[in-house]
Scaffold this active site. Structure first.
Site, PDB file in Angstrom:
ATOM      1  N   ASP A   9      36.188  47.507  36.999  1.00 22.68           N
ATOM      2  CA  ASP A   9      35.310  46.483  37.570  1.00 22.68           C
ATOM      3  C   ASP A   9      34.298  46.029  36.510  1.00 22.68           C
ATOM      4  O   ASP A   9      33.515  46.846  35.999  1.00 22.68           O
ATOM      5  CB  ASP A   9      34.589  47.097  38.775  1.00 22.68           C
ATOM      6  CG  ASP A   9      33.753  46.075  39.518  1.00 22.68           C
ATOM      7  OD1 ASP A   9      33.395  45.018  38.947  1.00 22.68           O
ATOM      8  OD2 ASP A   9      33.428  46.350  40.684  1.00 22.68           O
ATOM      9  N   ILE A  10      34.286  44.751  36.227  1.00 23.58           N
ATOM     10  CA  ILE A  10      33.425  44.230  35.150  1.00 23.58           C
ATOM     11  C   ILE A  10      31.934  44.421  35.456  1.00 23.58           C
ATOM     12  O   ILE A  10      31.115  44.499  34.541  1.00 23.58           O
ATOM     13  CB  ILE A  10      33.763  42.739  34.873  1.00 23.58           C
ATOM     14  CG1 ILE A  10      33.257  42.328  33.491  1.00 23.58           C
ATOM     15  CG2 ILE A  10      33.227  41.817  35.973  1.00 23.58           C
ATOM     16  CD1 ILE A  10      33.880  41.053  32.961  1.00 23.58           C
ATOM     17  N   ASN A  23      32.926  29.066  39.123  1.00 27.09           N
ATOM     18  CA  ASN A  23      33.470  27.735  39.409  1.00 27.09           C
ATOM     19  C   ASN A  23      32.372  26.702  39.135  1.00 27.09           C
ATOM     20  O   ASN A  23      31.206  27.048  38.954  1.00 27.09           O
ATOM     21  CB  ASN A  23      34.038  27.652  40.829  1.00 27.09           C
ATOM     22  CG  ASN A  23      33.016  27.985  41.875  1.00 27.09           C
ATOM     23  OD1 ASN A  23      31.973  27.336  41.956  1.00 27.09           O
ATOM     24  ND2 ASN A  23      33.283  29.003  42.673  1.00 27.09           N
ATOM     25  N   VAL A  32      35.674  37.809  40.638  1.00 28.86           N
ATOM     26  CA  VAL A  32      34.630  38.275  39.718  1.00 28.86           C
ATOM     27  C   VAL A  32      33.272  37.698  40.131  1.00 28.86           C
ATOM     28  O   VAL A  32      32.252  38.400  40.126  1.00 28.86           O
ATOM     29  CB  VAL A  32      34.953  37.824  38.269  1.00 28.86           C
ATOM     30  CG1 VAL A  32      33.844  38.234  37.317  1.00 28.86           C
ATOM     31  CG2 VAL A  32      36.275  38.411  37.802  1.00 28.86           C
ATOM     32  N   ASP A  33      33.272  36.431  40.473  1.00 31.16           N
ATOM     33  CA  ASP A  33      32.043  35.733  40.849  1.00 31.16           C
ATOM     34  C   ASP A  33      31.337  36.443  42.013  1.00 31.16           C
ATOM     35  O   ASP A  33      30.124  36.723  41.951  1.00 31.16           O
ATOM     36  CB  ASP A  33      32.438  34.302  41.267  1.00 31.16           C
ATOM     37  CG  ASP A  33      31.345  33.289  41.020  1.00 31.16           C
ATOM     38  OD1 ASP A  33      30.289  33.682  40.514  1.00 31.16           O
ATOM     39  OD2 ASP A  33      31.560  32.116  41.348  1.00 31.16           O
ATOM     40  N   SER A 122      40.713  32.645  35.202  1.00 33.53           N
ATOM     41  CA  SER A 122      41.644  31.728  35.905  1.00 33.53           C
ATOM     42  C   SER A 122      42.849  32.407  36.558  1.00 33.53           C
ATOM     43  O   SER A 122      43.594  31.744  37.279  1.00 33.53           O
ATOM     44  CB  SER A 122      42.159  30.605  34.994  1.00 33.53           C
ATOM     45  OG  SER A 122      41.161  29.634  34.776  1.00 33.53           O
ATOM     46  N   THR A 123      43.068  33.709  36.295  1.00 37.01           N
ATOM     47  CA  THR A 123      44.317  34.322  36.798  1.00 37.01           C
ATOM     48  C   THR A 123      44.184  34.912  38.196  1.00 37.01           C
ATOM     49  O   THR A 123      45.109  35.564  38.687  1.00 37.01           O
ATOM     50  CB  THR A 123      44.839  35.420  35.846  1.00 37.01           C
ATOM     51  OG1 THR A 123      43.901  36.516  35.841  1.00 37.01           O
ATOM     52  CG2 THR A 123      45.032  34.884  34.446  1.00 37.01           C
TER      53      THR A 123
HETATM   54  P1  ADP Z   1      39.427  32.652  38.781  1.00 34.23           P
HETATM   55  O1  ADP Z   1      38.843  31.856  39.922  1.00 34.23           O
HETATM   56  O2  ADP Z   1      38.983  32.172  37.414  1.00 34.23           O
HETATM   57  O3  ADP Z   1      40.901  32.823  38.902  1.00 34.23           O
HETATM   58  P2  ADP Z   1      38.917  35.352  39.802  1.00 34.23           P
HETATM   59  O4  ADP Z   1      37.612  36.056  39.820  1.00 34.23           O
HETATM   60  O5  ADP Z   1      39.550  35.016  41.103  1.00 34.23           O
HETATM   61  O6  ADP Z   1      38.695  34.069  38.886  1.00 34.23           O
HETATM   62  O7  ADP Z   1      39.961  36.208  38.970  1.00 34.23           O
HETATM   63  C1  ADP Z   1      39.997  36.330  37.562  1.00 34.23           C
HETATM   64  C2  ADP Z   1      40.592  37.676  37.194  1.00 34.23           C
HETATM   65  O8  ADP Z   1      39.624  38.678  37.386  1.00 34.23           O
HETATM   66  C3  ADP Z   1      41.798  38.081  38.044  1.00 34.23           C
HETATM   67  O9  ADP Z   1      42.769  38.669  37.181  1.00 34.23           O
HETATM   68  C4  ADP Z   1      41.225  39.110  39.001  1.00 34.23           C
HETATM   69  O10 ADP Z   1      42.190  40.070  39.387  1.00 34.23           O
HETATM   70  C5  ADP Z   1      40.152  39.753  38.164  1.00 34.23           C
HETATM   71  N1  ADP Z   1      39.014  40.353  38.897  1.00 34.23           N
HETATM   72  C6  ADP Z   1      38.625  40.167  40.189  1.00 34.23           C
HETATM   73  N2  ADP Z   1      37.529  40.896  40.468  1.00 34.23           N
HETATM   74  C7  ADP Z   1      37.191  41.550  39.305  1.00 34.23           C
HETATM   75  C8  ADP Z   1      36.152  42.459  38.944  1.00 34.23           C
HETATM   76  N3  ADP Z   1      35.221  42.862  39.804  1.00 34.23           N
HETATM   77  N4  ADP Z   1      36.149  42.926  37.653  1.00 34.23           N
HETATM   78  C9  ADP Z   1      37.074  42.534  36.754  1.00 34.23           C
HETATM   79  N5  ADP Z   1      38.075  41.674  37.039  1.00 34.23           N
HETATM   80  C10 ADP Z   1      38.135  41.198  38.306  1.00 34.23           C
END
Ligand code: ADP
Length: 183
Positions: A9-10, A23, A32-33, A122-123
């Protein structure tokens, strides 16, 4: 530049900056947001609100990024970056994703950040195919390897992403560290 690959988790990472897959609205979202705003607390959202009002009334354009504090996160700053939504690949998605990483790295260079952590932009909700996004992320990072940050962690939320990052780095003959023990 030292490259790290870590599955986790970032929001738990201590770094000069962590990157938010934001976004254009800068008003929060899922993935992530959502995690960054949940863990980082209301200060980040308030800074985003002011940035939107004063600098990006039409939203932060795709491919660009902007900086806030890290609020209650262990990271000092958050770089909010807007990746492209995947629309099939014919709408400039690849160059927009490359711009996104390039602008993040340029901001890190301007600020002389020692360490940043970057998710796979974006993934997730934006549905960019991981196999296509990974080489863009890695190549753009390698193009900046002689600049700040000194340490860059590629953060993967699932095993598939981690495997893809590691495979791509190995194919390119790039040294990297697994895990963030010394990050
Ligand atoms: P986007 O809208 O740019 O696709 P997302 O946040 O939905 O952004 O996802 C971007 C990447 O981050 C995906 O591979 C997702 O699995 C991953 N992700 C989601 N939550 C976390 C987190 N808490 N820490 C790290 N990576 C995450």
């Amino acid at each position: 530049m030292e490259i790290y690959v870590w599955k986790g988790d970032i929001t738990s990472i201590q770094a000069d900056a962590v990157v938010n897959a934001a976004n254009s609205s800068l008003m929060g979202g899922g993935g992530v947001d959502g995690a960054i705003h949940r863990v980082g607390g209301p200060k980040i959202a308030e800074e985003c609100r002011i940035l939107k009002l004063k600098r990006y009334p039409n939203g932060l354009p795709t491919g660009q990024c902007t900086l806030t504090s890290g609020g209650q996160l262990p990271a000092k700053y958050v770089i909010h970056a807007v990746g492209p939504v995947w629309k099939g690949g014919e709408f400039g998605e690849a160059s927009l994703l490359e711009s996104c990483y390039r602008n993040i790295l340029q901001l890190a260079q301007e600020r002389a950040f020692e360490s940043i952590a970057v998710p796979s932009i974006s993934t997730g909700i934006f549905a960019y195919p991981k196999e296509l996004a990974t080489p863009i992320a890695i190549q753009t990072v390698l193009d900046h390897k002689d600049q700040f940050p000194r340490k860059l962690a590629l953060i993967c939320f699932d095993k598939d992403t981690k495997d893809l990052y590691e495979k791509t780095l190995k194919e390119l003959g790039v040294n990297f560290k697994e895990g963030i023990q010394s990050f």
